[in-house]
Design a protein around this motif. Structure first.
Motif, PDB file in Angstrom:
ATOM      1  N   SER A 108       0.745  -1.102  -0.048  1.00 49.65           N
ATOM      2  CA  SER A 108       0.143  -0.038  -0.057  1.00 49.65           C
ATOM      3  C   SER A 108       0.802   1.205  -0.040  1.00 49.65           C
ATOM      4  O   SER A 108       0.582   2.296  -0.601  1.00 49.65           O
ATOM      5  CB  SER A 108      -0.890  -0.016   1.212  1.00 49.65           C
ATOM      6  OG  SER A 108      -1.632   1.177   1.002  1.00 49.65           O
ATOM      7  N   ILE A 109       1.930   1.293   0.690  1.00 47.80           N
ATOM      8  CA  ILE A 109       2.913   2.381   1.030  1.00 47.80           C
ATOM      9  C   ILE A 109       3.367   2.818  -0.723  1.00 47.80           C
ATOM     10  O   ILE A 109       3.398   3.803  -0.863  1.00 47.80           O
ATOM     11  CB  ILE A 109       3.945   2.278   1.880  1.00 47.80           C
ATOM     12  CG1 ILE A 109       3.352   2.098   3.098  1.00 47.80           C
ATOM     13  CG2 ILE A 109       5.132   3.164   1.856  1.00 47.80           C
ATOM     14  CD1 ILE A 109       4.120   1.805   4.166  1.00 47.80           C
ATOM     15  N   VAL A 110       4.118   1.501  -1.182  1.00 46.58           N
ATOM     16  CA  VAL A 110       4.804   1.678  -2.568  1.00 46.58           C
ATOM     17  C   VAL A 110       3.530   2.086  -3.643  1.00 46.58           C
ATOM     18  O   VAL A 110       3.878   2.887  -4.567  1.00 46.58           O
ATOM     19  CB  VAL A 110       5.393   0.539  -2.904  1.00 46.58           C
ATOM     20  CG1 VAL A 110       5.821   0.646  -4.477  1.00 46.58           C
ATOM     21  CG2 VAL A 110       6.559   0.174  -2.054  1.00 46.58           C
ATOM     22  N   GLU A 111       2.397   1.620  -3.519  1.00 45.14           N
ATOM     23  CA  GLU A 111       1.271   1.974  -4.590  1.00 45.14           C
ATOM     24  C   GLU A 111       1.179   3.469  -4.317  1.00 45.14           C
ATOM     25  O   GLU A 111       0.979   3.946  -5.633  1.00 45.14           O
ATOM     26  CB  GLU A 111       0.173   1.096  -4.154  1.00 45.14           C
ATOM     27  CG  GLU A 111      -1.166   1.530  -5.167  1.00 45.14           C
ATOM     28  CD  GLU A 111      -2.432   0.873  -4.631  1.00 45.14           C
ATOM     29  OE1 GLU A 111      -3.158   0.834  -5.832  1.00 45.14           O
ATOM     30  OE2 GLU A 111      -2.368   0.278  -3.507  1.00 45.14           O
ATOM     31  N   ARG A 112       0.907   4.051  -3.319  1.00 45.50           N
ATOM     32  CA  ARG A 112       0.714   5.311  -2.945  1.00 45.50           C
ATOM     33  C   ARG A 112       1.788   6.386  -3.394  1.00 45.50           C
ATOM     34  O   ARG A 112       1.565   7.333  -3.890  1.00 45.50           O
ATOM     35  CB  ARG A 112       0.279   5.610  -1.448  1.00 45.50           C
ATOM     36  CG  ARG A 112      -0.886   5.151  -1.019  1.00 45.50           C
ATOM     37  CD  ARG A 112      -1.178   5.048   0.424  1.00 45.50           C
ATOM     38  NE  ARG A 112      -2.306   4.538   0.733  1.00 45.50           N
ATOM     39  CZ  ARG A 112      -3.567   5.002   1.073  1.00 45.50           C
ATOM     40  NH1 ARG A 112      -3.757   6.223   0.933  1.00 45.50           N
ATOM     41  NH2 ARG A 112      -4.570   4.133   1.304  1.00 45.50           N
ATOM     42  N   VAL A 113       3.073   5.872  -3.109  1.00 45.38           N
ATOM     43  CA  VAL A 113       3.963   6.742  -3.729  1.00 45.38           C
ATOM     44  C   VAL A 113       4.293   6.657  -5.028  1.00 45.38           C
ATOM     45  O   VAL A 113       4.521   7.914  -5.797  1.00 45.38           O
ATOM     46  CB  VAL A 113       5.515   6.242  -3.075  1.00 45.38           C
ATOM     47  CG1 VAL A 113       6.765   7.063  -3.636  1.00 45.38           C
ATOM     48  CG2 VAL A 113       5.495   6.449  -1.464  1.00 45.38           C
ATOM     49  N   SER A 114       4.227   5.614  -5.601  1.00 46.27           N
ATOM     50  CA  SER A 114       4.418   5.569  -7.216  1.00 46.27           C
ATOM     51  C   SER A 114       3.213   6.391  -8.066  1.00 46.27           C
ATOM     52  O   SER A 114       3.459   6.665  -9.005  1.00 46.27           O
ATOM     53  CB  SER A 114       4.130   4.022  -7.636  1.00 46.27           C
ATOM     54  OG  SER A 114       5.256   3.291  -7.210  1.00 46.27           O
ATOM     55  N   ALA A 115       1.895   6.501  -7.293  1.00 46.35           N
ATOM     56  CA  ALA A 115       0.716   6.975  -7.838  1.00 46.35           C
ATOM     57  C   ALA A 115       1.150   8.741  -7.849  1.00 46.35           C
ATOM     58  O   ALA A 115       0.579   9.183  -8.516  1.00 46.35           O
ATOM     59  CB  ALA A 115      -0.486   6.519  -7.167  1.00 46.35           C
ATOM     60  N   ALA A 116       1.751   9.176  -6.749  1.00 45.28           N
ATOM     61  CA  ALA A 116       2.158  10.521  -6.698  1.00 45.28           C
ATOM     62  C   ALA A 116       3.051  11.060  -7.546  1.00 45.28           C
ATOM     63  O   ALA A 116       3.269  12.301  -7.824  1.00 45.28           O
ATOM     64  CB  ALA A 116       2.349  10.642  -5.198  1.00 45.28           C
ATOM     65  N   GLY A 117       4.126  10.044  -7.816  1.00 39.80           N
ATOM     66  CA  GLY A 117       5.117  10.367  -8.711  1.00 39.80           C
ATOM     67  C   GLY A 117       6.093   9.160  -9.159  1.00 39.80           C
ATOM     68  O   GLY A 117       6.624   8.436  -8.512  1.00 39.80           O
TER      69      GLY A 117
END
Length: 304
Positions: A108-117
């Motif tokens: 979930s953390i990686v998904e949110r970071v990747s979605a932001a940039g």
């Protein structure tokens, strides 16, 4: 005094090397050496001395560190609050996680970071509870998720309260009926090394007379389900993982046969003297990800 000298001091203190400091500051090692020479003259102290491959701080440098850290943090928080743009950033965030933390929250953390940039990344550092205070203080990691208390004045958030249960195969003779203390103490146990919450379990059991030495001691939680299914071993483990495995494997859960308060899982954030706005952004990403996965709203906690 040139503030860049203080930033260089902090980078050397955290990295324990000129090469590591140069990498963190995106400058040459020669530039770091020159900056440290100027600072040594200004403060009339060597500040660091070489021990093996590390640059260790002098007593005076140890006194300076918290003062400079806090001062730079206040300055950079004031002037760069809006400086971080995740859409264009190439920042790699560093998070210390246990195996359980990776299983529960990393995706979930990686998904949110990747979605932001798309230029950003996440590096997982192996969790070392004993050395976590020093790791955070030196900026080796940005944030850490840990169930063991980390001493120091770090920003701290309680992510959830984790109960513990006993997991065993459905075919285990102890699986039928209520599990009492005598049966628990006499059972054959499997233990995962490095699981920070288990030390609390051991202390509680020792206070009640102790238990047998574990039959199997493993490095990874993922080895437990097939081990339990193939034997009459039992494992004491966090409820959130046990309930998932009880759905996927022929395993059953039993309550602990003794009082045991849920373990508090906490997020610790390093001191934000560098890249403050990006660190705060990542902290909020982690808080949002853990809340979405666990259903528990994180709350600020008093530092240890």
């Amino acid at each position: 005094m040139d503030l860049n000298l203080l930033r260089t001091f902090m980078a050397v203190y955290e990295a324990r090397s000129l090469t590591g400091a140069a990498s963190a500051l995106h400058v040459t090692q020669s530039a770091v050496s020159q900056a440290m020479s100027r600072l040594r003259r200004d403060v009339a102290d060597e500040l660091f001395y070489r021990s093996g491959r590390e640059m260790l701080p002098t007593p005076y440098a140890q006194e300076l560190f918290p003062v400079i850290r806090d001062a730079l943090g206040r300055i950079e928080n004031a002037v760069s609050a809006q400086a971080f743009d995740p859409a264009t950033s190439s920042r790699r965030f560093r998070i210390a996680l246990s195996e359980l933390g990776e299983m529960h929250w990393l995706a979930s953390i990686v998904e949110r970071v990747s979605a932001a940039g798309s230029g950003m990344g996440v590096d997982v550092i192996q969790l070392d509870p004993a050395g976590m205070a020093d790791t955070l203080a030196r900026g080796v990691v940005d944030v850490a998720i840990n169930s063991a208390v980390v001493p120091g004045r770090f920003q701290t958030w309680t992510l959830k309260h984790e109960p513990y249960v006993v997991l065993m195969a459905a075919s285990n003779p102890l699986a039928s009926g209520e599990l009492d203390l005598a049966a628990y103490r006499g059972a054959s146990h499997a233990v995962v090394t490095g699981e920070s919450g288990h030390s609390n379990i051991e202390r509680a059991v020792d206070a009640l007379g102790g238990a047998r030495e574990p039959v199997a001691v493993m490095n990874h939680f993922t080895a437990l389900p097939p081990m339990l299914c193939a034997t009459d071993l039992v494992a004491t483990m966090p409820y959130s993982l046990a309930v998932r495995w009880a759905r996927e494997w022929p395993l059953v859960m039993r309550d602990l046969p003794f009082p045991f308060d849920p373990v508090q899982v906490r997020l610790y954030t390093r001191s934000a003297h560098q890249e403050a706005s990006s660190l705060l952004w990542f902290r909020d990403i982690v808080l949002a990800a853990t809340e979405a996965e666990s259903g528990f709203t994180p709350v600020p906690a008093d530092p240890a």
